[in-house]
Design a protein around this motif. Sequence first.
Motif, short mmCIF file in Angstrom:
data_model
loop_
_atom_site.label_atom_id
_atom_site.label_comp_id
_atom_site.label_asym_id
_atom_site.label_seq_id
_atom_site.Cartn_x
_atom_site.Cartn_y
_atom_site.Cartn_z
N SER A 687 0.86 -1.19 0.00
CA SER A 687 0.00 0.00 0.00
C SER A 687 0.89 1.24 0.00
CB SER A 687 -0.90 0.01 1.24
OG SER A 687 -0.11 -0.08 2.40
N VAL A 688 0.37 2.32 -0.55
CA VAL A 688 1.13 3.57 -0.57
C VAL A 688 0.40 4.62 0.24
CG1 VAL A 688 2.33 3.17 -2.76
CG2 VAL A 688 0.05 4.16 -2.80
N ASP A 689 1.16 5.54 0.80
CA ASP A 689 0.55 6.61 1.58
C ASP A 689 0.14 7.77 0.67
OD1 ASP A 689 2.88 7.88 0.92
OD2 ASP A 689 3.83 7.57 2.87
N GLY A 690 -0.24 8.87 1.28
CA GLY A 690 -0.68 10.03 0.52
C GLY A 690 0.39 10.58 -0.41
N GLU A 691 1.66 10.43 -0.01
CA GLU A 691 2.79 10.90 -0.84
C GLU A 691 3.22 9.85 -1.86
OE1 GLU A 691 4.25 14.01 -0.62
OE2 GLU A 691 2.49 14.36 0.64
N GLN A 692 2.45 8.79 -1.99
CA GLN A 692 2.74 7.67 -2.91
C GLN A 692 4.02 6.94 -2.55
OE1 GLN A 692 0.25 7.13 -4.70
NE2 GLN A 692 -0.72 9.11 -4.43
N ASN A 693 4.38 6.93 -1.26
CA ASN A 693 5.53 6.14 -0.81
C ASN A 693 5.04 4.82 -0.23
OD1 ASN A 693 7.49 8.10 -1.43
ND2 ASN A 693 6.93 9.24 0.41
N GLU A 695 4.33 1.82 2.16
CA GLU A 695 4.19 1.80 3.61
C GLU A 695 4.91 0.62 4.26
OE1 GLU A 695 -0.02 1.95 4.22
OE2 GLU A 695 -0.07 4.14 4.25
N CYS A 792 -10.13 1.10 10.73
CA CYS A 792 -9.47 0.13 9.85
C CYS A 792 -10.41 -1.00 9.46
CB CYS A 792 -8.23 -0.45 10.53
SG CYS A 792 -7.01 0.79 10.96
N GLN A 795 -10.16 -2.25 5.95
CA GLN A 795 -8.89 -2.87 5.57
C GLN A 795 -8.89 -4.37 5.82
OE1 GLN A 795 -5.96 -0.43 7.63
NE2 GLN A 795 -5.23 0.26 5.64
N SER A 996 -6.08 -2.91 -0.19
CA SER A 996 -4.84 -2.15 -0.24
C SER A 996 -3.83 -3.00 0.49
CB SER A 996 -5.03 -0.83 0.47
OG SER A 996 -4.60 -0.93 1.77
#
Length: 1106
Positions: A687-693, A695, A792, A795, A996
């Motif tokens: 999964s990626v965070d808001g900055e597309q990095n 996790e 969550c 998820q 995700s």
Amino acid sequence: VTLSGTCKWVTGWCFCVSGDGNPKESSPFINSSAASDVEKSQQYDGKNMALFEEEMDTSPMVSSLLSTLANYSNLPTGSKEHEEAENNEEGARPSKKPVKAPQLGTLMGVYLPCIQNIFGVILFLRMTWMVGIGGVFGSFIIVFMCCSTTMLTAISMSAIATNGVVPAGGSYYMISRSLGPEFGGAVGICFYLGTTFAGAMYILGCIEILLIYIVPQAAIFKIEGLEGPEAEAALLNNMRVYGTIVLSFMALVVFVGVKYVNKLALVFLACVILSILAVYAGVIKTAIDPPVFPVCLLGNRTLLSKAYDVCAKVVEIDNETVTTKLWRSFCDSDSLNATCDEYFMNNNVTEIQGIPGVTSGILAENLFGNYLEKGMMLEKRGLASDTDPDSPVTSSNRYVLADITSFFTLLVGIYFPSVTGIMAGSNRSGDLRDAQKSIPIGTIAAITTTSTVYMSCVVLFGACIEGVVLRDKFGEGVNGNLVIGTLAWPSPWVIVFGSFFSTCGAGLQSLTGAPRLLQAISRDGIIPFLRVFGHGKANGEPTWALLLTAGICEIGIIIASLDSVAPILSMFFLMCYMFVNLACALQTLLRTPNWRPRFKFYHWALSFLGMSLCLSLMFICSWYYAIVAMGIATCIYKYIEFCGAEKEWGDGIRGISLSAARFALMRLEEGPPHTKNWRPQILVLVSVDGEQNVEQPRLLSLTNQLKAGKGLTIVGTAVQGTFLDNYTEAQKADQSLRKLMETEKVKGFSQVVISSNLRDGTSHLIQVGGLGGLKHNTVMVSWPRNWKQPECHQQFRNFIEVVRETTVASLALLVPKNISSYPSNGERFTEGHIDVWWIVHDGGMLMLLPFLLRQHKVWRKCKMRIFTVAQMDDNSIQMKKDLITFLYHLRIDAEVEVVEMHDSDISAYTYEKTLVMEQRSQILKQMHLTKNEMEREIQSITDSSRGSIRRKNPPNLRSQHSAEEGTSVAEKPEEEVQLIHSKNTSTPTSPTSPMSPAAPAGGAATWTDNKGPDKGKTLLAEPNKDLFNMKPNQTDVRRMHTALRLNEVIIKKSKEAKLVLLNMPGPPRNRVGIENYMEFLEVLTEGLNRVLLVRGGGREVITIYS
């Protein structure tokens, strides 16, 4: 909508006329703004381009494109990329001089330069010797082979040169753009080294002519009076000294200015052509009036011309017999009764004509070879000789001797450089008026001309000149004349001076061309350590490259022997020509869309034949030089591949990769892999965070550690949104994945899917990841961490859907729990265990995974332990024996332990825990509370139940109950799996919503179907009823009991293990009770640090057979 004008609908388009009366189109395209509309409508008004005006920034109109293409000028000073780079650097300078359009035609631009480069030192200095040693027949085969090689190469080169514009840089440019930077760099360096050694060869030829035929007295190391090896060493030392002087002078001339070299080029060319014409004139003259070139033989041995004054033992002077210089050479005094050499006394002296003429029939004698060992005497065939085989050879220094041992392959290596030079035209492609027309015609015409001359020379030399004279390399039997000069008309000096100037010219041209080639390679930046040689003087002259060239050239001059240097440059040229043929053959066979040469007379079979000839000639010339040359090329190739600049030139090798990949994928489609070939092809869901990095970067570390199987890896993630709106985020996420994969050294592919929700996105990844037979067979997803938190909730639902989907798709599933505590690739375990809890057979995944992990240096020192669970009615001793035998056949080293689980009563704690779980499920599911109320409700239930659990919980089980807080990280036990398998005979199928990658979820739902809607109604109808009067479901109680018991055993045995692998039970068939499923897994794995939950893919992945 209010407008300051009127609007009309015309065939589906709304045209608005603004107040000023100018028609405007309301743009139906994306990203249009009012201002840009105004500009564009003015710009393209009346051009019928309104429909495409939005694309005009990226896709120009065809008319403007054609005008820019027509104005293209092929600049002569370097390839187009170099020019652009220079223009960018020098943009600040005032206007540069306008570049003159290239004007050279086929004759001046290609044909004559090729003729000049092909005819060279070998024709004048070694051709006659080659005919004498190899015979007319053998020499003709050599010439025919070499000329065929160059002709086939020229055909391939013409095809490449006419497939688009070839900037200056010639062969290097063609090969690098056809075969890619690695091959281009390797072959470019080979061609550069070949050209440099050619310069050394020409200089050595030039010195040889100077010191042997023009001014022998200029020798610094005197040869007079020396014999054998000493004379040879003196000659080589002279070559070294004079060669270095001439090289320095030539380098200086090139440094001062190439224009002088170019001005002299025509003079040098005239010398070559005049010399060849003189030879033909001499051949014609021999038919009419053969020249007088006597050769003196003693028996059948050729005598040195300096050993006699008259070709006789004695002469009559005034009726008196007087001994000659020849007598004195072989006898100890000049008296008639002196003691003389035995062979001299037994044989007569005869004088024969060195050049009997083309009509003499000498051709028959010269037809076959006469190979000599070093130091052997040149003997005439067919002459009687009285020799005592037992007596040693004496006075050998009076005869003409062979200076080197000769054999067929040596002749090939020495001769081949005389057909090189076919690239001269393509190297000047920048100066040609129409390169695509001139290069094929000029090059092929030049090769035809030179091949005809060479072949006719072989026959004519054999037909005109006596064999012993042909084999006399330095003309020692004909007064030290150049042998080919003896044939020439009107004088031998025509050839001597002609060949001297032509070798000088060729040497200068090599020293001019080689540095430019090196500069072109350096400026391309594909070989980092050569970049310094890309710099030069202000006018672009390659100063540093010239210095390096002169240095390498000096190596050839120190070798000093023309016969030793020639095979070296043969290797480099042959390798270059081989790759030109390979490039043409590949492009033709791959049918690259861009392969459309104007030159149509090529075929892949001809290119392959040319390539095979080149390779054969390399090994024929000298197998050890061939291996060295290939080694150099391979090292450069690997160096560029490893640390060279990334270049994408649309090369053919990429085409091969595509064809090979397609072929391999089609083969893989033929059927599922055999168990022996099964390896985990992992789809890693992150999964990626808001900055597309990413996790969970440690997921990729674990993937790398599992990649001892060398299978496929796809790292996938889902981005929520629509494709049009979120494409840039997806690109960013893809870059983030690639960067992380590079950091973690994971070799594979990244895939990002944009979907309206993460659940569907993950499902799409599982469905469509991979291609053909190269699809994933294993999915890795991390455990949802805070799944009990209400935020969550989704998820963990996504997570369970992934479990269901992998089951339906028959994919294996790996769920690492507590992924953040897994080791990175840099860590090392010096000891410890990897524990496998084998409860149900899942195709052998549990056995294979630890084996793969232990191939990696992180886990290498860990030992493997396998635990299996025995029930009351099992024979645990026999089970252990069977398991040991099974592992022995699998060739896996592991300790084995069978854990006996006795039936025990279900504890009150288990009841209580099950009840609390179900109560929470009911409350969360049936009462639609707000988020805050949910949290308060959960807290109150938890608090109130804790009291009763503490009262009823036996002390030895108290540690287990912390699972409720969600702090554990463990894996599901096998017994539970068996229970679940026995209960749920069919597997769940749920094709919906993917997840995700880190899918934690909160909340719960009941596991079984037998909680009907009545419970819910009661609950809602009577909200104040005491929830704690509920009875726990019996199935849930049994499952909770299994989870607790197994967890207790696993904790006892594997508390200190570095990693625990266990079977993961399947999810419930229905959608009710999934929270309970998560709770069971949580209880099962509680108290363990690193757990890898494993679900098999429904097929055997490990076998005992070889």
